[in-house]
Design an enzyme around this catalytic site. Structure first.
Site, PDB file in Angstrom:
ATOM      1  N   GLY A 219       4.652  20.584  -3.454  1.00 25.34           N
ATOM      2  CA  GLY A 219       4.184  19.470  -2.646  1.00 25.34           C
ATOM      3  C   GLY A 219       2.678  19.424  -2.602  1.00 25.34           C
ATOM      4  N   GLY A 222      -1.619  21.117   2.083  1.00 25.95           N
ATOM      5  CA  GLY A 222      -1.644  20.889   3.519  1.00 25.95           C
ATOM      6  C   GLY A 222      -0.355  20.402   4.126  1.00 25.95           C
ATOM      7  N   GLY A 224       2.350  22.270   4.754  1.00 22.12           N
ATOM      8  CA  GLY A 224       3.028  23.290   5.560  1.00 22.12           C
ATOM      9  C   GLY A 224       3.985  24.170   4.788  1.00 22.12           C
ATOM     10  N   LYS A 225       3.724  24.394   3.507  1.00 22.76           N
ATOM     11  CA  LYS A 225       4.629  25.234   2.714  1.00 22.76           C
ATOM     12  C   LYS A 225       4.587  26.683   3.191  1.00 22.76           C
ATOM     13  CE  LYS A 225       2.578  23.836  -1.064  1.00 22.76           C
ATOM     14  NZ  LYS A 225       1.798  22.692  -0.542  1.00 22.76           N
ATOM     15  N   THR A 226       3.400  27.196   3.480  1.00 24.73           N
ATOM     16  CA  THR A 226       3.298  28.578   3.961  1.00 24.73           C
ATOM     17  C   THR A 226       3.956  28.732   5.325  1.00 24.73           C
ATOM     18  OG1 THR A 226       1.210  28.809   2.761  1.00 24.73           O
ATOM     19  CG2 THR A 226       1.690  30.441   4.463  1.00 24.73           C
ATOM     20  N   HIS A 440     -17.994 -10.716   3.049  1.00 27.25           N
ATOM     21  CA  HIS A 440     -17.154  -9.893   2.173  1.00 27.25           C
ATOM     22  C   HIS A 440     -15.891  -9.431   2.905  1.00 27.25           C
ATOM     23  CE1 HIS A 440     -16.755  -7.016  -1.278  1.00 27.25           C
ATOM     24  NE2 HIS A 440     -16.003  -6.376  -0.378  1.00 27.25           N
ATOM     25  N   GLU A 441     -16.049  -8.872   4.089  1.00 22.87           N
ATOM     26  CA  GLU A 441     -14.888  -8.360   4.812  1.00 22.87           C
ATOM     27  C   GLU A 441     -14.005  -9.497   5.332  1.00 22.87           C
ATOM     28  OE1 GLU A 441     -14.151  -5.311   4.616  1.00 22.87           O
ATOM     29  OE2 GLU A 441     -16.074  -4.739   3.723  1.00 22.87           O
TER      30      GLU A 441
END
Length: 618
Positions: A219, A222, A224-226, A440-441
């Site tokens: 994955g 960051g 959360g695998k650990t 532009h915005e």
């Protein structure tokens, strides 16, 4: 969430027998030569006379009596063996002897008559003189022992380089459980069988089933695998040995393989246990794929394969690994019998993001108006680590504002800080630049609001932040997993909306659309090359050669120059069509564009309801 406790080095005490140690290395040959040199120097100090030393004058007994009678002797020292030593009046030292058995009374009378200082020599050799005589030899022996001990420490350090860098966390077993992992219910179900196998291995043995030997979690960074791996160890209540893939490979060939052996020996001693290898791609990259061979990496991987193959199915040792780059792993590492199953840990969906925000907000004072569901909806693409950082940044903004309670505005400011960068009030725009940014915005927002498949507009601002002079934010109503051709073409038109607005209002474009053009070109290229959304190229797809979770540039082009030419033409066609569509929309709605521009110049930041209101009033 519960705070993770620190780790301690693997215990190699006397409570458990370790593996048989290798015999100590033979002492180096230079130690023998050093000892021989020391002996030669000591002999030279003892037996070679020193030419610079002052030797006393030797006098006969008769000459000694004559000198005493002449008043030339200042002092004498008499020994019990008849030896005489002393000093003449001119400062010269002398040695002599007198007949012990003769008992010459004239000698002692002569000494008294001429006021010669008389003393007696102590019997034997003084201790201090013996020590001084042996001092050079003692110094050489001390130097020899010190160099030998230093050499042993150096050799011991080299011999210990093969020890595993694994750390055994929480010898009393990890306390992290699945309850501490917010969201990811599917991944928890995948790894729950590992917990059940470690808790009840007899059930699997009676049914003739073999528990999983390895679980590979893949994955983005960051996610959360650990933490999930630690939760597996906590649920099973077994030791958790953690190591990184990069800690195996060193410059010395064979060190990595030795560390792998040491790691698995420790895991078997702690069984049932879990071995967690983080960033396993540093260890298990595909063999033969490099331009230059790496014998150390290959030997380390071969040892890893052999150790996992030699597992006793009932041994109770499970290997859990994590990586962001599963596509570079060696196929032999991924076959059944080693890593039996792969568990995908993707970026959290909206519901999971809300659960993660709740977990990280626990214990923090939130205002009553904070809706974490709204915050989760506004953070698509955020990982678990990003969400933890978002909550912390929101708390920092609250402290900066002099409040003890975190409000919804703090989460909005923290989100902008993470996505856009720090807002610098000193970076003031010129009046004409501010109007250009507002035009532009407003063009982006108006094209987005008038496109049927585009995401709704959430916020429009012309306040500079980071590298952006202005931002138009769109947030999806629901979490999308598929993107239709209509949605992608609307996205191209929205990206072209700012540049089109500048051309409609000012008659020319500016450099402010550079990022919009780059993003639109990338999206159009994927539509043509990967998604098959081009009639000229046909239903073919060429995926990029970059890593799945880390992004990256294409390194291999799996098509010919003629195909590349067609792709370029189709990408240009899609971008021109999107630009023409945006120009036509804004030309038809020029009054709405001008009205929205004035609102932005007046208020600087507006939300989606203001955009809808401007459309309704014109």
């Amino acid at each position: 969430m519960k705070r993770e406790t620190g780790g301690q080095l693997l215990d190699r005490g006397t409570t458990r027998p370790g593996p048989p140690q290798a015999p100590p290395p033979r002492p180096p040959r230079w130690r023998v030569w050093l000892l021989l040199a020391g002996v030669l120097v000591a002999m030279a100090l003892f037996f070679v006379p020193n030419p610079a030393a002052h030797h006393p004058e030797s006098l006969t007994y008769s000459q000694l009596k004559t000198d005493i009678g002449a008043g030339q002797v200042a002092s004498v020292a008499l020994g019990q063996d008849g030896s005489v030593s002393g000093k003449l009046t001119n400062g010269t030292t002398f040695t002599s002897s007198y007949p012990v058995g003769l008992q010459d009374p004239q000698f002692t009378q002569l000494l008294d008559q001429h006021d010669v200082q008389v003393s007696t020599k102590p019997s034997g050799t003084p201790v201090w003189s013996l020590v001084l005589s042996f001092l050079p030899l003692l110094l050489i022996v001390a130097l020899f022992l010190w160099t030998g001990r230093t050499a042993r420490r150096q050799i011991g350090g080299l011999m210990g380089i093969g020890r595993s860098r694994g750390r055994l966390f929480d010898r009393e077993r990890p306390s992290t459980t699945f309850a501490d992992v917010a969201g990811y219910e599917g991944a928890k179900r995948e790894v729950s069988e590992v917990v059940d196998f470690l808790k009840h291995p007899d059930r699997y043995r009676r049914a003739g089933a073999v528990g999983p030997k390895g679980v590979l979690m893949v994955g983005p960074p960051g996610t959360g695998k650990t933490l999930l791996a630690r939760a597996v160890a906590g649920e099973a209540s077994v030791p958790f040995i953690s190591v990184t893939g990069s800690s195996f490979v060193e410059m010395f060939v064979g060190v990595g393989a030795a560390r792998v052996r040491d790691l698995f020996e420790e895991a078997r001693r702690q069984a049932p246990s879990i071995v967690f290898i983080d960033e396993i791609d540093a260890l298990g990259q595909r063999r033969g794929g490099q331009l230059f061979a790496n014998d150390e990496r290959d030997q380390t991987l071969n040892q890893m394969l052999a150790e996992m193959d030699g597992f006793d199915p009932a041994g109770g040792v499970v290997v859990i690994a994590a990586t962001n780059r599963p596509e570079v792993l060696d196929p032999a590492l991924l076959r059944p019998g080693r890593f039996d199953r792969q568990v995908a840990i993707p970026l959290p969906a909206q519901r999971e993001r809300e659960a993660i925000l709740v977990a990280h907000s626990r214990g923090k004072p939130l205002a009553s108006g904070v809706d974490l569901n709204v915050v989760a909806r506004g953070t698509p693409g955020f990982s678990g680590a990003d969400l933890a950082n978002l909550v912390n940044e929101a708390a920092i903004f609250a402290v900066r504002a002099g409040r003890d309670v975190i409000e919804a505005l703090d989460f909005a400011e923290a989100r902008d800080r993470i996505l856009l960068g720090r807002r610098d009030g000193t970076n003031a725009l010129l009046p004409e630049e501010k109007r250009a940014v507002a035009v532009h915005e407003a063009g982006h927002a108006l094209v987005a609001a008038l496109s049927p498949h585009a995401d709704p507009v959430a916020k429009v601002t012309i306040l500079p932040a980071g590298q952006a002079l202005g931002v138009t934010e769109q947030l999806p109503v629901d979490e999308r997993h598929l993107y239709s051709e209509g949605y992608l073409k609307d996205s191209l038109a929205v990206r072209m909306g700012g540049r089109a607005a500048e051309r409609v209002v000012f008659g020319q474009v500016s450099s402010g659309a550079a990022n919009d053009l780059a993003g639109a070109t990338e999206l159009a290229t994927r539509m043509v090359r990967e998604f098959g959304m081009s009639a000229a190229l046909g239903p073919v797809g060429f995926t990029s050669g970059g890593p799945s979770y880390l992004g990256g540039l294409d390194t291999v082009r799996p098509y010919a120059e003629a195909t590349q030419r067609v792709i370029d033409e189709e990408v240009g066609r899609l971008l021109r069509e999107a630009d023409e569509r945006a120009v036509a929309t804004l030309t038809d709605r020029r009054a709405t564009l001008d009205r929205l521009t004035r609102v932005l110049l007046d208020r600087e930041t507006i939300d989606g309801t203001d955009v809808d209101e401007a459309i309704r009033q014109t």
